[in-house]
Design an enzyme around this catalytic site. Structure first.
Site, PDB file in Angstrom:
ATOM      1  N   LYS A  14     -36.622  26.298 -35.987  1.00 25.51           N
ATOM      2  CA  LYS A  14     -35.961  26.147 -34.674  1.00 25.51           C
ATOM      3  C   LYS A  14     -36.477  27.171 -33.677  1.00 25.51           C
ATOM      4  CE  LYS A  14     -31.795  26.684 -36.027  1.00 25.51           C
ATOM      5  NZ  LYS A  14     -30.944  27.321 -36.648  1.00 25.51           N
ATOM      6  N   ARG A  84     -22.647  24.596 -34.315  1.00 21.49           N
ATOM      7  CA  ARG A  84     -22.808  24.646 -35.767  1.00 21.49           C
ATOM      8  C   ARG A  84     -21.719  23.842 -36.469  1.00 21.49           C
ATOM      9  NH1 ARG A  84     -26.681  28.838 -35.930  1.00 21.49           N
ATOM     10  NH2 ARG A  84     -26.518  30.038 -37.818  1.00 21.49           N
ATOM     11  N   ARG A 123     -40.522  35.097 -44.832  1.00 26.56           N
ATOM     12  CA  ARG A 123     -40.550  35.180 -43.365  1.00 26.56           C
ATOM     13  C   ARG A 123     -40.474  36.623 -42.864  1.00 26.56           C
ATOM     14  NH1 ARG A 123     -36.612  31.528 -39.693  1.00 26.56           N
ATOM     15  NH2 ARG A 123     -34.905  32.698 -40.635  1.00 26.56           N
ATOM     16  N   ARG A 158     -35.579  39.907 -41.792  1.00 26.05           N
ATOM     17  CA  ARG A 158     -34.201  39.876 -41.299  1.00 26.05           C
ATOM     18  C   ARG A 158     -33.234  40.103 -42.456  1.00 26.05           C
ATOM     19  NH1 ARG A 158     -33.211  34.569 -37.789  1.00 26.05           N
ATOM     20  NH2 ARG A 158     -31.491  34.413 -39.245  1.00 26.05           N
ATOM     21  N   ARG A 169     -26.162  30.289 -46.345  1.00 24.93           N
ATOM     22  CA  ARG A 169     -26.353  29.659 -45.032  1.00 24.93           C
ATOM     23  C   ARG A 169     -26.625  28.167 -45.189  1.00 24.93           C
ATOM     24  NH1 ARG A 169     -31.100  32.932 -43.064  1.00 24.93           N
ATOM     25  NH2 ARG A 169     -30.999  31.935 -41.036  1.00 24.93           N
TER      26      ARG A 169
HETATM   27  P1  AMP Z   1     -29.154  32.200 -36.825  1.00 18.59           P
HETATM   28  O1  AMP Z   1     -30.049  33.251 -36.262  1.00 18.59           O
HETATM   29  O2  AMP Z   1     -28.975  31.027 -35.906  1.00 18.59           O
HETATM   30  O3  AMP Z   1     -29.539  31.783 -38.213  1.00 18.59           O
HETATM   31  O4  AMP Z   1     -27.700  32.861 -36.952  1.00 18.59           O
HETATM   32  C1  AMP Z   1     -27.475  34.033 -37.697  1.00 18.59           C
HETATM   33  C2  AMP Z   1     -25.990  34.218 -37.939  1.00 18.59           C
HETATM   34  O5  AMP Z   1     -25.298  34.295 -36.670  1.00 18.59           O
HETATM   35  C3  AMP Z   1     -25.304  33.073 -38.665  1.00 18.59           C
HETATM   36  O6  AMP Z   1     -25.429  33.181 -40.072  1.00 18.59           O
HETATM   37  C4  AMP Z   1     -23.856  33.243 -38.198  1.00 18.59           C
HETATM   38  O7  AMP Z   1     -23.230  34.339 -38.852  1.00 18.59           O
HETATM   39  C5  AMP Z   1     -24.024  33.626 -36.744  1.00 18.59           C
HETATM   40  N1  AMP Z   1     -24.077  32.449 -35.831  1.00 18.59           N
HETATM   41  C6  AMP Z   1     -25.129  32.033 -35.058  1.00 18.59           C
HETATM   42  N2  AMP Z   1     -24.798  30.943 -34.326  1.00 18.59           N
HETATM   43  C7  AMP Z   1     -23.516  30.655 -34.645  1.00 18.59           C
HETATM   44  C8  AMP Z   1     -22.602  29.634 -34.249  1.00 18.59           C
HETATM   45  N3  AMP Z   1     -22.940  28.674 -33.358  1.00 18.59           N
HETATM   46  N4  AMP Z   1     -21.350  29.644 -34.782  1.00 18.59           N
HETATM   47  C9  AMP Z   1     -20.962  30.600 -35.657  1.00 18.59           C
HETATM   48  N5  AMP Z   1     -21.780  31.577 -36.112  1.00 18.59           N
HETATM   49  C10 AMP Z   1     -23.047  31.621 -35.603  1.00 18.59           C
END
Ligand code: AMP
Length: 213
Positions: A14, A84, A123, A158, A169
């Site tokens: 993404k 999400r 990654r 990360r 996740r």
């Molecule tokens: P990402 O970088 O999109 O994988 O997000 C990393 C972390 O941020 C996720 O595992 C969640 O803890 C939090 N997060 C990101 N976007 C959302 C969302 N739309 N709703 C809830 N938690 C989020």
């Protein structure tokens, strides 16, 4: 250009897709994960919570998202990592109707779990410009080991790019986010892209976002 919602399991690419769409078409990319990580720099509790791979509260997500959208004006944007859950999608529909923005198109990157797991555990991310690289996947290996090709910063893994956090996740994705595929298919917004090659993905997505019908 149409606004874009990127719907995808973790590590489907993404971020890379959003970045390329920004460079080519002048989009602004909004990653709720990045916005939350920024917020977490000053909030240890949030930082520790995010390491678990669980979703944070809708209240917090809408708080960071609204602040970002308010600053945007009419620039077309890409939502990366949001919504999400069905609840977030419903709340988002209401919010954009209130503030007069278009939903645009939903792109679903449909990639299998084993491919994703291998990507996550290899990654590397640039903490400065957010570019991602891989220690093994051709085309994504940094030119200089451990250094970002774009801004020369030192690359990091990360904190949630471990196998354990990935499993969590991915589970969250299946349980909470995957129902959005149906939600947006029924609303007539969904475009499924089942490829793994980035060039193919980008060309299909370009056709969708540039289609003026
Ligand atoms: P990402 O970088 O999109 O994988 O997000 C990393 C972390 O941020 C996720 O595992 C969640 O803890 C939090 N997060 C990101 N976007 C959302 C969302 N739309 N709703 C809830 N938690 C989020």
């Amino acid at each position: 250009m149409k606004n874009v919602i990127l719907l995808a399991p973790p590590a489907a690419g993404k971020g890379t897709l959003a970045k390329t769409l920004c460079e080519k078409y002048g989009y602004v990319s909004i990653s709720t994960g990045d916005l939350l990580r920024e917020r977490a720099l000053e909030d240890k509790e949030l930082r520790d919570f995010m390491k678990t791979g669980k979703l944070v509260s809708d209240e917090l997500v809408f708080d960071v998202l609204k602040a970002k959208l308010n600053k945007l004006g009419n620039t077309p944007y890409i939502l990366d990592g949001f919504p999400r859950t069905i609840n977030q999608a419903v709340m988002y529909d209401e919010m954009i109707s209130d503030i007069g923005k278009d939903l645009g198109v939903v792109i679903y990157l449909d990639i299998d779990k084993e491919t994703l797991k291998q990507r996550v555990t290899t990654r590397l991310t640039c903490p400065n410009c957010k570019s991602t690289f891989s220690t093994v996947n051709e085309g994504f290996i940094p030119k200089k080991e451990g250094i970002c090709d774009k801004c020369n910063s030192e690359l990091v893994q990360r904190e949630d790019d471990t196998e354990e956090a990935f499993e969590k996740r991915y589970e969250e994705f299946l349980e909470k986010t995957a129902p959005l595929i149906d939600y947006y298919a029924k609303a007539g917004n969904l475009n499924r892209v089942p490829d793994t090659d980035f060039e193919v993905i980008f060309s299909k997505v370009s056709a969708v976002v540039n289609d003026n019908d």
